[in-house]
Design a protein around this motif. Sequence first.
Motif, mmCIF file in Angstrom:
data_model
loop_
_atom_site.group_PDB
_atom_site.id
_atom_site.type_symbol
_atom_site.label_atom_id
_atom_site.label_comp_id
_atom_site.label_asym_id
_atom_site.label_seq_id
_atom_site.Cartn_x
_atom_site.Cartn_y
_atom_site.Cartn_z
ATOM 1 N N ILE A 1 101.774 53.951 -78.199
ATOM 2 C CA ILE A 1 100.965 54.337 -79.366
ATOM 3 C C ILE A 1 101.402 53.507 -80.569
ATOM 4 O O ILE A 1 102.461 53.739 -81.147
ATOM 5 C CB ILE A 1 101.113 55.841 -79.691
ATOM 6 N N GLY A 2 100.603 52.526 -80.918
ATOM 7 C CA GLY A 2 100.949 51.646 -82.035
ATOM 8 C C GLY A 2 99.706 51.267 -82.823
ATOM 9 O O GLY A 2 98.689 51.972 -82.812
ATOM 10 N N MET B 1 97.622 64.646 -83.428
ATOM 11 C CA MET B 1 97.181 66.025 -83.215
ATOM 12 C C MET B 1 96.499 66.575 -84.470
ATOM 13 O O MET B 1 95.456 67.231 -84.381
ATOM 14 C CB MET B 1 98.384 66.898 -82.832
ATOM 15 N N LEU B 2 97.074 66.305 -85.641
ATOM 16 C CA LEU B 2 96.477 66.758 -86.891
ATOM 17 C C LEU B 2 95.113 66.114 -87.096
ATOM 18 O O LEU B 2 94.151 66.770 -87.535
ATOM 19 C CB LEU B 2 97.409 66.434 -88.066
ATOM 20 N N PHE B 3 95.011 64.823 -86.771
ATOM 21 C CA PHE B 3 93.745 64.116 -86.890
ATOM 22 C C PHE B 3 92.679 64.759 -85.990
ATOM 23 O O PHE B 3 91.530 64.955 -86.401
ATOM 24 C CB PHE B 3 93.919 62.644 -86.516
ATOM 25 N N LEU B 4 93.069 65.097 -84.750
ATOM 26 C CA LEU B 4 92.124 65.708 -83.824
ATOM 27 C C LEU B 4 91.650 67.076 -84.331
ATOM 28 O O LEU B 4 90.463 67.410 -84.229
ATOM 29 C CB LEU B 4 92.768 65.854 -82.442
ATOM 30 N N VAL B 5 92.582 67.853 -84.891
ATOM 31 C CA VAL B 5 92.218 69.177 -85.414
ATOM 32 C C VAL B 5 91.261 69.041 -86.600
ATOM 33 O O VAL B 5 90.223 69.709 -86.670
ATOM 34 C CB VAL B 5 93.480 69.967 -85.820
ATOM 35 N N LEU B 6 91.600 68.152 -87.549
ATOM 36 C CA LEU B 6 90.738 67.941 -88.711
ATOM 37 C C LEU B 6 89.365 67.430 -88.291
ATOM 38 O O LEU B 6 88.332 67.852 -88.824
ATOM 39 C CB LEU B 6 91.389 66.953 -89.682
ATOM 40 N N LEU C 1 106.665 62.197 -84.597
ATOM 41 C CA LEU C 1 105.957 62.102 -85.869
ATOM 42 C C LEU C 1 104.537 61.566 -85.675
ATOM 43 O O LEU C 1 103.571 62.107 -86.213
ATOM 44 C CB LEU C 1 106.727 61.204 -86.843
ATOM 45 N N LYS C 2 104.395 60.508 -84.881
ATOM 46 C CA LYS C 2 103.055 59.942 -84.726
ATOM 47 C C LYS C 2 102.198 60.777 -83.776
ATOM 48 O O LYS C 2 100.977 60.854 -83.948
ATOM 49 C CB LYS C 2 103.114 58.480 -84.274
ATOM 50 N N VAL D 1 100.775 54.449 -89.381
ATOM 51 C CA VAL D 1 100.841 53.162 -88.685
ATOM 52 C C VAL D 1 102.240 52.564 -88.807
ATOM 53 O O VAL D 1 102.779 51.996 -87.840
ATOM 54 C CB VAL D 1 99.782 52.186 -89.238
ATOM 55 N N PHE D 2 102.848 52.702 -89.973
ATOM 56 C CA PHE D 2 104.203 52.202 -90.196
ATOM 57 C C PHE D 2 105.184 52.852 -89.213
ATOM 58 O O PHE D 2 105.974 52.161 -88.548
ATOM 59 C CB PHE D 2 104.610 52.508 -91.640
#
Length: 468
Positions: free
Chosen positions: A34-35, A170-175, A164-165, A298-299
């Motif tokens: 995942i990058g 997961m947060l992105f999918l929920v939102l 962390l990523k 991304v960082f």
Amino acid sequence: MHDSPPSGPSGTAEPLVGGLKPRHMTMLGLGGVIGAGLFVGSGAGIAVAGPGIVLSYLIAGALAMLVMRMLGEMSAALPASGAFSVHAERALGRWAGFSVGWLYWFLLVVVLAVEATGAAGIAHGWVPAVPQWTWVLLFMVVFTAANLVAVKNFGEFEFWFATLKVGAIMLFLVLGLLAICGLLPETEAVGLANLTGHGGFLPEGWGGVVSGVLAVVFAFGGLEVVTIAAAESDDPAHAVGRAVRSAVWRIVFFYIGSMLVIVTVLPWTAMEPGKSPYVAVLDHIGVPAAGQIMNVVVFVALLSALNANLYGSSRMVFSLAERGEAPRALLRVTAGGVPRRAVFASVAFGFVSVLLNLKWPDSIFHYLLNAVGAVLLFVWALIALSQLRLRARMTPDEVAALPLRMWGFPWLTRVALGAMAVVLVLMLTDRDARPQLLWSTGATALVLVVAGVREWSSRREKDERLPT
């Protein structure tokens, strides 16, 4: 496949010390794969396939799952720090182990340079007063140090880094799901309008889906690190099976889930070239400072992948040295069982690659990137051939005793090989992908020539020692 573990030059077992737990191994796989390719590069796939990019990821993900299942079978039966390089040597001969080991090491150290440079570019944007090369140096020093600590401490470090990523996805999918259902403030349910409108689900037809596969298949590279780490886990035979199952399903879920959210929330035609589709979605649903949030994600993703790939490259070159395919000096380990010289060798070449990237991004480093562009497929092909050969040698009792088995053997293994051949042919016919294939083929041919010369020289020396 149930042979004794590979041994060092003195005939003793590998001096690497166990300590990685299943959760560490799973996160190592996620950390390596995942990058930026997912967070930023996925936009290129959407541009050529539209909503059909979901099918592109399904196809590429299915191929990656088959390869990882093969790897899991072999690694559970024979855990080794060289993983598929050791398996290729046992299945096909020294030339294969040498070739796949050095090709994969070359791939990782070049990708490592991309990750370090990308992370440094983001950090430089935050603190312009600090030159980009200073950030690169700092990252290299920090992650070299992280790879020199006891492996259980390294595993814990990477576990939280990758967590962390994973949490960000997961947060992105929920939102995204809330936005699709119209449950966020000032948003309306979008339904399936963006999947069926703007040219339909396949606006570019199946040709777009195929082009999307070419754009995304290499994003699944890095999962192989899980099997490399197996040799340093507390219970290699069982830990690698659990880690492979967990890592593969999570990756497919994250990748396909993310793409489905993106093309459902926004029209695929609204994607801007060079802009992360994740940022576009977060901007659309009104998340404050979405661009900076994704920059942080991304960082972290780049640094986590850098860390995992440095680990994988150091263990691969250590395994090559163990088998006499790399300088014996790389076999020196610390009291904690860490192959420090192998770590230094990998980070040194990675640092040289970074310097080339900073100095000549469009010339020398561009050729390096092209030279590894299709290497992953060649590595995967040798993995499949090794699994075919090793499994065929096993008795029914040995097959029944395997902790993890390849599905539908031998047919699905052959299907995977056929799919790889199709992807290579498609690359040859694609104007943008063709240079990568040609340069990668050249690099692979060079390694094979060296492997062949070494094999011929070794046989000649043996013949000369035989009594006349």
